[in-house]
Design a protein around this motif. Structure first.
Motif, PDB file in Angstrom:
ATOM      1  N   PRO A  71       1.091  -1.515   0.002  1.00 36.81           N
ATOM      2  CA  PRO A  71       0.204   0.295  -0.039  1.00 36.81           C
ATOM      3  C   PRO A  71       0.609   1.142   0.273  1.00 36.81           C
ATOM      4  N   GLY A  72       0.354   2.519  -0.806  1.00 42.36           N
ATOM      5  CA  GLY A  72       1.134   3.700  -0.380  1.00 42.36           C
ATOM      6  C   GLY A  72       0.516   4.644  -1.781  1.00 42.36           C
ATOM      7  N   LEU A  73       2.135   4.669  -2.317  1.00 43.52           N
ATOM      8  CA  LEU A  73       1.936   5.950  -3.989  1.00 43.52           C
ATOM      9  C   LEU A  73       2.894   5.502  -4.564  1.00 43.52           C
ATOM     10  N   LEU A  74       1.530   5.484  -6.128  1.00 52.38           N
ATOM     11  CA  LEU A  74       2.687   5.528  -7.553  1.00 52.38           C
ATOM     12  C   LEU A  74       2.634   6.681  -7.703  1.00 52.38           C
ATOM     13  N   VAL A  75       4.016   7.583  -7.267  1.00 51.23           N
ATOM     14  CA  VAL A  75       3.987   8.651  -8.557  1.00 51.23           C
ATOM     15  C   VAL A  75       4.598   8.623  -9.551  1.00 51.23           C
ATOM     16  N   ARG A  95       8.193  17.731  -1.005  1.00 46.84           N
ATOM     17  CA  ARG A  95       6.659  17.853   0.473  1.00 46.84           C
ATOM     18  C   ARG A  95       5.538  17.933  -0.307  1.00 46.84           C
ATOM     19  N   LYS A  96       5.316  18.647  -0.945  1.00 46.79           N
ATOM     20  CA  LYS A  96       4.043  18.111  -0.803  1.00 46.79           C
ATOM     21  C   LYS A  96       3.465  16.602  -1.578  1.00 46.79           C
ATOM     22  N   VAL A  97       3.913  15.606  -2.125  1.00 44.85           N
ATOM     23  CA  VAL A  97       3.285  14.108  -2.077  1.00 44.85           C
ATOM     24  C   VAL A  97       3.408  13.251  -1.089  1.00 44.85           C
ATOM     25  N   LEU A  98       5.167  13.423  -0.252  1.00 43.44           N
ATOM     26  CA  LEU A  98       4.340  13.276   1.237  1.00 43.44           C
ATOM     27  C   LEU A  98       3.694  13.739   2.129  1.00 43.44           C
ATOM     28  N   ASN A  99       3.496  14.855   2.215  1.00 42.20           N
ATOM     29  CA  ASN A  99       1.511  15.441   2.701  1.00 42.20           C
ATOM     30  C   ASN A  99       0.806  15.257   2.927  1.00 42.20           C
ATOM     31  N   MET A 100       0.626  14.873   0.959  1.00 44.88           N
ATOM     32  CA  MET A 100      -0.955  14.870   0.683  1.00 44.88           C
ATOM     33  C   MET A 100      -1.828  13.708   1.872  1.00 44.88           C
ATOM     34  N   ARG A 101      -2.655  14.684   2.335  1.00 43.38           N
ATOM     35  CA  ARG A 101      -3.674  13.192   3.066  1.00 43.38           C
ATOM     36  C   ARG A 101      -4.587  13.125   1.793  1.00 43.38           C
ATOM     37  N   LEU A 102      -3.802  11.646   1.592  1.00 43.22           N
ATOM     38  CA  LEU A 102      -5.433  10.702   0.738  1.00 43.22           C
ATOM     39  C   LEU A 102      -5.418   9.755   1.479  1.00 43.22           C
ATOM     40  N   PHE A 103      -4.829   9.398   2.472  1.00 44.35           N
ATOM     41  CA  PHE A 103      -5.207   7.900   3.490  1.00 44.35           C
ATOM     42  C   PHE A 103      -6.432   8.253   4.490  1.00 44.35           C
ATOM     43  N   PRO A 104      -7.055   7.992   4.657  1.00 43.77           N
ATOM     44  CA  PRO A 104      -8.156   7.716   6.037  1.00 43.77           C
ATOM     45  C   PRO A 104      -7.410   7.556   7.206  1.00 43.77           C
ATOM     46  N   ALA A 106     -11.979  10.491   6.501  1.00 46.31           N
ATOM     47  CA  ALA A 106     -11.604  10.667   5.308  1.00 46.31           C
ATOM     48  C   ALA A 106     -10.659  11.285   5.011  1.00 46.31           C
ATOM     49  N   TRP A 107      -9.802  11.201   4.332  1.00 50.06           N
ATOM     50  CA  TRP A 107      -8.595  12.839   3.811  1.00 50.06           C
ATOM     51  C   TRP A 107      -7.923  12.632   4.617  1.00 50.06           C
ATOM     52  N   ASP A 108      -7.239  11.779   5.930  1.00 46.60           N
ATOM     53  CA  ASP A 108      -6.242  12.772   7.145  1.00 46.60           C
ATOM     54  C   ASP A 108      -5.340  12.645   7.608  1.00 46.60           C
ATOM     55  N   GLN A 109      -4.645  10.859   6.145  1.00 41.09           N
ATOM     56  CA  GLN A 109      -3.557  10.667   6.945  1.00 41.09           C
ATOM     57  C   GLN A 109      -2.461  10.739   5.360  1.00 41.09           C
ATOM     58  N   ASN A 110      -1.728  11.644   5.587  1.00 36.66           N
ATOM     59  CA  ASN A 110      -0.268  10.680   4.374  1.00 36.66           C
ATOM     60  C   ASN A 110       0.534   9.760   4.239  1.00 36.66           C
ATOM     61  N   VAL A 111       1.636   9.826   3.037  1.00 35.70           N
ATOM     62  CA  VAL A 111       2.305   8.431   3.975  1.00 35.70           C
ATOM     63  C   VAL A 111       2.661   7.807   4.669  1.00 35.70           C
ATOM     64  N   MET A 112       3.284   8.752   4.851  1.00 32.11           N
ATOM     65  CA  MET A 112       4.130   8.583   6.016  1.00 32.11           C
ATOM     66  C   MET A 112       3.835   8.529   7.847  1.00 32.11           C
ATOM     67  N   GLN A 113       2.333   8.923   7.899  1.00 34.67           N
ATOM     68  CA  GLN A 113       1.715   8.561   9.340  1.00 34.67           C
ATOM     69  C   GLN A 113       1.544   7.219   9.146  1.00 34.67           C
ATOM     70  N   LYS A 119      15.948  12.720  -2.364  1.00 30.97           N
ATOM     71  CA  LYS A 119      15.235  14.140  -1.891  1.00 30.97           C
ATOM     72  C   LYS A 119      13.762  13.078  -0.813  1.00 30.97           C
ATOM     73  N   PHE A 120      13.189  11.874  -2.046  1.00 28.79           N
ATOM     74  CA  PHE A 120      12.487  11.291  -0.867  1.00 28.79           C
ATOM     75  C   PHE A 120      12.612  10.681  -0.181  1.00 28.79           C
ATOM     76  N   GLN A 121      13.647   9.913  -0.480  1.00 24.14           N
ATOM     77  CA  GLN A 121      14.050   8.696   0.811  1.00 24.14           C
ATOM     78  C   GLN A 121      15.173   9.744   2.667  1.00 24.14           C
ATOM     79  N   LYS A 122      15.324  11.005   1.700  1.00 22.52           N
ATOM     80  CA  LYS A 122      16.173  11.796   2.730  1.00 22.52           C
ATOM     81  C   LYS A 122      15.317  12.185   3.514  1.00 22.52           C
ATOM     82  N   SER A 123      13.739  12.552   3.522  1.00 24.46           N
ATOM     83  CA  SER A 123      12.777  12.964   4.133  1.00 24.46           C
ATOM     84  C   SER A 123      11.349  12.135   4.956  1.00 24.46           C
ATOM     85  N   TYR A 124      11.900  11.309   4.433  1.00 22.33           N
ATOM     86  CA  TYR A 124      10.868   9.567   4.857  1.00 22.33           C
ATOM     87  C   TYR A 124      11.850   8.784   5.061  1.00 22.33           C
TER      88      TYR A 124
END
Length: 163
Positions: free
Chosen positions: A25-29, A47-56, A63-70, A113-118
């Motif tokens: 589960p996650g994000l295909l970008v 920043r925007k992709v990792l913080n998009m609240r696309l998950f319940p 709904a639309w409350d959590q990001n991929v990192m959470q 950047k993605f790997q260091k940020s997440y």
């Protein structure tokens, strides 16, 4: 820079019949790099992709409350210059996409950047410049398009949220 973000139950990338990356589960970008993109475009997309609240949020039911990192889910990045294709008649033209010799190191810096940020183990990618088979199981489906401010000012892309 343009990102097409899909919430997935799973996704993978094959090159020459071999699976090179996969996530649950996650994000295909899908990532398109514009010829004028600079580091600030990559910072914005990351920043925007990792913080998009696309998950319940399963504990609150919102709904639309959590990001991929959470959720501690995966991110699969795939370079796709065709996101900057323009039809001239019936033939695609990719002249606004960054040329491969500049795009390859730029794309790798975005992956970093993605790997260091997440975190390193949660961020995967395809093989730049290769013919890839991208397999995915959409979750929703949920698909969002995101353009960085630099490249969207030069093309007729989607609306930009500059926050």
């Amino acid at each position: 820079m343009r990102a097409v973000v899909q919430r997935v139950a799973s996704a993978s990338v094959e090159v020459e019949g071999r699976t090179v990356s996969e996530i649950g589960p996650g994000l295909l970008v899908l990532i398109g790099i514009h010829d004028s993109d600079v580091d600030s475009d990559a910072d914005y997309i990351c920043r925007k992709v990792l913080n998009m609240r696309l998950f319940p949020n399963e504990s609150t039911g919102k709904a639309w409350d959590q990001n991929v990192m959470q959720r501690n889910y995966g991110v699969l990045l795939v370079s796709q210059f065709t996101l900057y294709g323009i039809l001239k008649g019936n033939k695609p033209d990719f002249h606004v996409a960054m040329p491969p010799e500049r795009a390859k190191p730029f794309y790798q810096s975005l992956v970093d950047k993605f790997q260091k940020s997440y975190n390193l183990s949660s961020v995967k990618d395809g093989v730049f410049g290769s013919m890839m088979k991208v397999n995915l199981v959409n979750d929703g489906p949920v698909t969002m398009q995101l353009d960085s401010s630099q490249s969207s000012n030069k093309t007729n892309g989607a609306a930009v949220d500059r926050t």
